[in-house]
Motif scaffolding. Structure first.
Motif, mmCIF file in Angstrom:
data_model
loop_
_atom_site.group_PDB
_atom_site.id
_atom_site.type_symbol
_atom_site.label_atom_id
_atom_site.label_comp_id
_atom_site.label_asym_id
_atom_site.label_seq_id
_atom_site.Cartn_x
_atom_site.Cartn_y
_atom_site.Cartn_z
ATOM 1 N N ARG A 65 1.022 -1.093 -0.001
ATOM 2 C CA ARG A 65 -0.027 0.060 0.031
ATOM 3 C C ARG A 65 0.857 1.140 -0.047
ATOM 4 O O ARG A 65 0.380 2.371 -0.540
ATOM 5 N N TYR A 66 1.962 1.093 0.593
ATOM 6 C CA TYR A 66 2.782 2.308 0.680
ATOM 7 C C TYR A 66 3.553 2.814 -0.700
ATOM 8 O O TYR A 66 3.320 3.645 -1.086
ATOM 9 N N ALA A 67 3.880 1.638 -1.229
ATOM 10 C CA ALA A 67 4.229 1.785 -2.832
ATOM 11 C C ALA A 67 3.179 2.215 -3.522
ATOM 12 O O ALA A 67 3.435 3.195 -4.461
ATOM 13 N N ASP A 68 2.063 1.663 -3.528
ATOM 14 C CA ASP A 68 1.078 2.236 -4.375
ATOM 15 C C ASP A 68 0.774 3.897 -4.046
ATOM 16 O O ASP A 68 0.639 4.692 -5.021
ATOM 17 N N ALA A 69 0.912 4.271 -2.829
ATOM 18 C CA ALA A 69 0.835 5.684 -2.534
ATOM 19 C C ALA A 69 2.000 6.620 -2.939
ATOM 20 O O ALA A 69 1.543 7.573 -3.596
ATOM 21 N N CYS A 70 3.052 5.798 -3.036
ATOM 22 C CA CYS A 70 4.265 6.689 -3.636
ATOM 23 C C CYS A 70 4.071 6.730 -5.094
ATOM 24 O O CYS A 70 4.437 8.078 -5.743
ATOM 25 N N VAL A 71 3.423 5.748 -5.697
ATOM 26 C CA VAL A 71 3.270 5.814 -7.239
ATOM 27 C C VAL A 71 2.130 6.887 -7.391
ATOM 28 O O VAL A 71 2.330 7.654 -8.276
ATOM 29 N N THR A 72 1.233 6.898 -6.681
ATOM 30 C CA THR A 72 0.057 7.831 -6.693
ATOM 31 C C THR A 72 0.467 9.296 -6.662
ATOM 32 O O THR A 72 0.172 10.191 -7.228
ATOM 33 N N GLU A 73 1.355 9.386 -5.529
ATOM 34 C CA GLU A 73 1.830 10.923 -5.517
ATOM 35 C C GLU A 73 2.860 11.308 -6.711
ATOM 36 O O GLU A 73 2.598 12.377 -7.093
ATOM 37 N N LEU A 74 3.655 10.347 -7.143
ATOM 38 C CA LEU A 74 4.688 10.855 -8.204
ATOM 39 C C LEU A 74 3.367 11.239 -9.434
ATOM 40 O O LEU A 74 3.768 12.134 -10.077
ATOM 41 N N GLN A 75 2.480 10.407 -9.682
ATOM 42 C CA GLN A 75 1.627 10.787 -10.867
ATOM 43 C C GLN A 75 1.062 11.912 -10.947
ATOM 44 O O GLN A 75 0.863 12.766 -11.709
ATOM 45 N N ARG A 76 0.492 12.402 -9.439
ATOM 46 C CA ARG A 76 -0.274 13.430 -9.245
ATOM 47 C C ARG A 76 0.678 14.582 -9.485
ATOM 48 O O ARG A 76 0.326 15.671 -10.073
ATOM 49 N N LEU A 126 1.241 15.000 -13.101
ATOM 50 C CA LEU A 126 0.046 15.789 -14.076
ATOM 51 C C LEU A 126 0.053 17.178 -13.758
ATOM 52 O O LEU A 126 -0.310 17.888 -14.434
ATOM 53 N N GLY A 127 0.563 17.509 -12.478
ATOM 54 C CA GLY A 127 0.153 19.017 -11.902
ATOM 55 C C GLY A 127 1.505 19.857 -12.368
ATOM 56 O O GLY A 127 1.784 20.929 -12.033
ATOM 57 N N GLY A 128 2.463 19.367 -13.149
ATOM 58 C CA GLY A 128 3.729 19.932 -13.728
ATOM 59 C C GLY A 128 4.681 20.199 -12.667
ATOM 60 O O GLY A 128 5.618 20.794 -12.966
ATOM 61 N N GLY A 129 4.808 19.496 -11.583
ATOM 62 C CA GLY A 129 5.930 19.740 -10.618
ATOM 63 C C GLY A 129 6.810 18.577 -10.558
ATOM 64 O O GLY A 129 7.681 18.346 -9.711
ATOM 65 N N LEU A 130 6.880 17.742 -11.677
ATOM 66 C CA LEU A 130 7.912 16.736 -11.688
ATOM 67 C C LEU A 130 8.632 16.747 -13.146
ATOM 68 O O LEU A 130 8.361 16.101 -13.827
ATOM 69 N N PRO A 131 9.716 17.640 -13.106
ATOM 70 C CA PRO A 131 10.513 17.417 -14.160
ATOM 71 C C PRO A 131 11.425 16.054 -14.397
ATOM 72 O O PRO A 131 11.283 15.164 -13.283
ATOM 73 N N HIS A 132 11.833 15.806 -15.460
ATOM 74 C CA HIS A 132 12.725 14.543 -15.487
ATOM 75 C C HIS A 132 13.925 14.660 -14.664
ATOM 76 O O HIS A 132 14.565 15.622 -14.481
ATOM 77 N N ALA A 133 13.948 13.692 -13.691
ATOM 78 C CA ALA A 133 15.011 13.473 -12.747
ATOM 79 C C ALA A 133 16.380 13.282 -13.272
ATOM 80 O O ALA A 133 16.563 12.425 -14.173
ATOM 81 N N THR A 134 17.189 14.006 -13.027
ATOM 82 C CA THR A 134 18.896 13.713 -13.364
ATOM 83 C C THR A 134 19.337 12.870 -12.275
ATOM 84 O O THR A 134 20.412 12.124 -12.607
ATOM 85 N N SER A 135 18.760 12.673 -11.195
ATOM 86 C CA SER A 135 19.231 11.942 -10.026
ATOM 87 C C SER A 135 18.108 11.449 -9.195
ATOM 88 O O SER A 135 16.974 12.038 -9.047
ATOM 89 N N GLY A 149 9.872 2.847 -11.668
ATOM 90 C CA GLY A 149 9.345 2.900 -13.072
ATOM 91 C C GLY A 149 8.192 4.294 -13.034
ATOM 92 O O GLY A 149 7.927 4.516 -14.225
ATOM 93 N N ALA A 150 7.986 4.688 -11.928
ATOM 94 C CA ALA A 150 6.734 5.920 -12.066
ATOM 95 C C ALA A 150 7.553 7.345 -12.122
ATOM 96 O O ALA A 150 6.877 8.261 -12.066
ATOM 97 N N ILE A 151 9.055 7.273 -11.963
ATOM 98 C CA ILE A 151 9.882 8.434 -11.853
ATOM 99 C C ILE A 151 10.263 8.787 -13.342
ATOM 100 O O ILE A 151 11.070 8.069 -13.729
ATOM 101 N N PRO A 152 9.522 9.847 -13.949
ATOM 102 C CA PRO A 152 10.446 10.265 -15.204
ATOM 103 C C PRO A 152 11.861 10.702 -14.900
ATOM 104 O O PRO A 152 12.300 11.399 -14.293
#
Length: 368
Positions: free
Chosen positions: A41-52, A55-64, A85-88
C-alpha cells in the motif's frame, strides 16, 4: 551575494522507504520495524503521489534519484522497481538505492540493475563484530568481500559503503582495520561515506551514557580516515564523503548546491526555488492521505533571500569548493582551519572538524 542555483536541467527525486528489519541504536530517522504489512500500500501511495505531481507539472525529468530510509531493500525488488518506474528520468540519470548488507543478493541487485539503478549504497558501518554489537547492528561475516563480489556480478560501475567510527569498544586499530579491509578488496567501493557516531535524542544510544563517543577520539579517527583515504586516491567530496575521480554522488551534489528536488513518501522533504515542504511522518497517515485524495504535506517554509544566501555558503563550505575569501569575518582568527585557494576559503582537515565554528564566521554583509 545572491544565491546561485544549479543548471535548470538538474532535478532530484528522493524516495523515503521507512521500513527496517531492526532499528539501530543510534537511529533517529522516521523508520519502523512493525509496519511491513503496509509495504504494498505504501508503494501504491508513492506511485500515486508521483503521478499527481507529474500531472500537476511539478515533476521534471530527474537527473538523479535516491531511495533512502529506512531500508529500501526491505521492499521486494519488484515493488521498489515499480516505484522507480513511475519516476520520469533523463537517459543518463543517476539512480541510487540504499541496501542492507544481508540484502546484497543476485535477486535484489539484478532486478535493480535491470530497472535502471546505476548505484547502490550499503550500510556496512564496521567490519568488527564487537563494534557492530555496540551500535546495535547485525554482523554479516565477510560482508565487505561479499558486497564487492555481488556488486561486480550485477554489473554496477559505481557504489558506496557507509562506515561509522566512534562506537563503544572500538579502538584506533579496529577502525584502521575496517578501512584496510575495505580498501584491500579486489573491487573496492569507489565512494566511501565515513561518519562520526552522533548521539540523537530519544535513541537507545542516548540513554546509554557508557556508549557515548568521545569527541577527541572521534576527531583522531576522522584525521586518520582522511589520511588513509587520501593516500588511496580518494578525494574528499564533503566533510563525511570521499570518492575516487569520476565517482562523486550526483544526488548529494544537488543537495550541496541548493538544487531542486521532490521528496516522495512519508517524512520526505522537497525543495523548489527557496521553498521547502515535507510530508507526514508516519507511513500510516501518509498512505491514508494519498488514498483519500488529500495532499500528504505536513508543513512548509519559505526562505528569505538572506536565508538562502547563508545556506548556500554553509553548504559550499562543507565541500572542496569552499567560499569566497571575503565572506568570512575575522578570518585571521581561523588560522589552521581554512586555506586560501584561488581567492576562496577551503576547510583544512582540522577545519572540517570545526566546520560549525567556521560557518558562524560567515559575514552578514556577504548575504546581500
Amino acid at each position: 551575494m545572491t544565491a546561485s542555483t544549479p543548471a535548470p536541467t538538474q532535478f532530484g527525486v528522493y524516495v523515503h522507504v521507512p521500513f527496517c528489519r531492526e532499528r539501530c541504536d543510534y537511529c533517529a530517522f522516521a523508520t519502523y520495524t512493525d509496519r511491513d504489512h503496509l509495504m504494498e500500500r505504501y508503494a501504491d501511495a508513492c506511485v500515486t503521489e508521483l503521478q499527481r505531481m507529474e500531472l500537476g507539472g511539478g515533476l521534471p525529468h530527474a537527473t538523479s534519484v535516491f531511495f533512502g530510509g529506512g531500508t529500501p531493500s526491505r521492499l521486494a525488488p519488484a515493488t521498489l522497481c515499480r516505484i522507480l518506474g513511475a519516476i520520469p528520468r533523463t537517459p543518463d540519470a543517476e539512480v541510487t538505492v540504499e541496501c542492507n548488507p544481508e540484502d546484497a543478493d543476485d535477486d535484489h541487485l539484478g532486478a535493480y540493475r535491470a530497472a535502471g539503478v546505476t548505484r547502490v549504497s550499503f550500510g556496512l558501518q564496521s567490519t568488527n563484530a564487537h563494534v557492530l554489537a555496540g551500535l546495535g547492528r547485525r554482523h554479516v561475516p565477510d560482508a565487505a568481500a561479499c558486497l564487492a563480489a555481488a556488486v561486480h556480478r550485477a554489473g554496477f560501475d559505481t557504489w558506496n559503503l557507509d562506515l561509522i567510527f566512534g562506537g563503544a569498544g572500538e579502538t584506533d586499530d579496529d577502525w584502521r582495520g575496517t578501512l584496510a579491509t575495505v580498501l584491500a578488496l579486489s573491487d573496492p567501493p569507489p565512494h566511501i561515506s565515513a561518519y562520526a557516531l552522533t548521539v540523537e535524542p530519544g535513541t537507545p544510544l542516548a540513554r546509554a551514557a557508557d556508549r557515548h563517543p568521545d569527541d577527541d577520539t572521534s576527531a583522531r579517527r576522522y584525521e586518520l580516515t582522511d589520511e588513509i583515504l587520501s593516500g588511496a586516491g580518494y578525494g574528499w567530496e564533503e566533510i563525511s564523503n570521499w570518492a575516487l575521480p569520476g565517482h562523486r554522488c550526483r544526488h548529494n551534489q544537488l543537495y550541496w548546491e541548493q538544487g531542486d528536488y521532490a521528496g516522495i513518501g512519508s517524512a520526505a522533504h522537497s525543495h523548489r526555488d527557496g521553498v521547502r515542504w515535507w510530508n507526514m511522518r508516519t507511513p500510516d497517515r501518509y498512505i491514508d492521505a494519498v488514498a483519500a485524495g488529500r495532499s500528504p504535506e505536513a508543513g512548509r517554509e519559505v526562505l528569505t533571500a538572506e536565508q538562502r544566501a547563508f545556506e548556500e555558503l554553509s553548504l559550499m563550505l562543507r565541500t572542496p569548493r569552499g567560499v569566497p575569501w571575503g565572506t568570512l569575518a575575522h578570518v585571521e582568527e581561523l588560522d589552521g582551519l581554512v586555506d586560501e585557494r584561488d581567492g576562496r576559503a577551503v576547510l583544512t582537515v582540522r577545519g572540517r572538524l570545526l566546520a560549525n565554528e567556521v560557518t558562524s564566521r560567515i559575514a552578514s554583509g556577504s548575504l546581500h
